[in-house]
Design a protein around this motif. Sequence first.
Motif: not given
Length: 587
Positions: A352-353, A466-471, A486-490, A524-525
Amino acid sequence: ALRAIAAHCRDSGAEVPALRRVRVAEQQITFWLAGPCADAPVGFQVRDNVWLLDATDAGYLAGVPDIDDAPHLYPGLVSLGCDSDGATVLVDLEQVGSLGIEAADDLAESALMAIAMELSFSWWSEEVKVTLVDTQSDFVDALQTHNVVLAPDVNAVLDRVELRAQAQRSFRTGQAIGHHRLDPDRADAWAPEVFLINVDLSTVQQSRLEAVLTVKPRVAMAAVTRQPTPGSGNRMAIYPPEPGALPPGRLYPDDLGLTPQLIEAPVREAVVQLVAATGSAKTSPAPWWSGADQLPAPPDPAPPGNVTFIRHNSGSATIEESAGVSDSQQSAADLEWEPAARPASQPTVMMLGPIDLVGAQGSPPARAAKQCIEYCAWLLEHPGTTAQAMTAGLAVAEGTRRSNMSRLRNWLGEAVGGEPYLPDAYSGRIRLHSSVSSDWQRLQILVGAGVNRSDPAKLTAALDLVRGAPLADAAPGQWHWAEELRTDMASVIRDIGVQLTESALAVNDIDLARWAASRALSAAPGDELLMCARIRTEHQAGHVAEVERLVLQVSAQARTLGVDLAAETVVLLQQVMEGRPRARRSV
């Protein structure tokens, strides 16, 4: 090559050549023009009415100025099949005008559908309007795009195109139709329309169609019919195949033998299913959302009021609510969460980052450490897998897999008691030790009851992972198997951020609301729901300037992407900027 021709004509003022046919072979592209034209782009060889581009000269195209911005001069270019040498043969339907398919009904329909699908998806045909004249079409129904339409009434189609042809001819010049596409202010009006007619035409209908397509000056229209149009020598004959062979064909008047491009019924059905599945706007509840089809409608923005603060102090959190809200304090123990930065005591894959592996008992390998982390994550998501399935899933050579598995086993080390975190797969099934986990799995446990049914403490703990965008530091193409993951995480992080923001605003906790939306936006920017959550937060906090900035950002992003804002977003923006939604009446 097509862009180079367009850029050459645009920059030099050269006449746009009328293109009739193209042959694309492995080492050479051949352009047959409607007449001699000596003014060719650099790299092309000119032989009377033929331009050649060899593979050895293709490097010249990279030096053409602004080639990526060149217009599409031949959007009606479509492949019909392959010649005896296996080269692809394409024709410019716009230049041909009318092309008749001379074949049995099933073969004619297969050829028409091949053309329909190519025009629907080819990058250079994206502005072409494709009108399929037929009584029904599952393909058109599944595609649901503005430029591919079904028209069952032939006479109504002819009435419309006769009017359009008349209007176009009043503005035509003596130059090729492609010349009008060099002018960006006129290019849209001169986008071609291709009619794929899968019904039999009467003699009168054939005559009307011929008048539209063959009378000079020519117009930006073309037709492919199931029978040759009188007066047009352009036709493709498809003959019954020999047993076990592909149907042979011949293109006239060029007298060119080819194997036609066909999309037969079984393949059409599969393509329709694929297009329908990938293009559908229907959704189903996410597995992390309990008992609802979508996010609940957010409450109306509350008027600016008292502000609540949340303080995070090295692993402890205290929520202080201001006047107007019931007095309460909640300790870090009550929240049941710990900062993600605290070292894990067991091996944990961080996804998660930026990607990392923490809590391993061995030393990181000197090489391929990121690949080892990917292997560990894959095993977590595919417990009990086999070596063959792992090799296929990761798309690696077996030797590479074995080497990296050995590195991962040494890196993970052993649990208390000496049991390895990655045991040897004596049974043929690969499983990690039960204590090996990931931050993604921890997040899923926290919201296991459903994001919308989880209390704020658990949502806060989940977002703190959460530390940033997934992967975040995986390059495009790496972790290819995890794209859906990755999409599910976001998506789940977005939903947590929205839900926690709404919960915080309900008790006027502005700092928690601001933190929740901002932390989720890192994953999710630009997400519209999260931006709306930010807008509601700043509006409730009374920060007018920040509200205006966020509203402009959301509106600009929608314009840049060429999408409409959700109806709920529009209402929110009107509320915060104008004080109330604009009046509207149901029709």
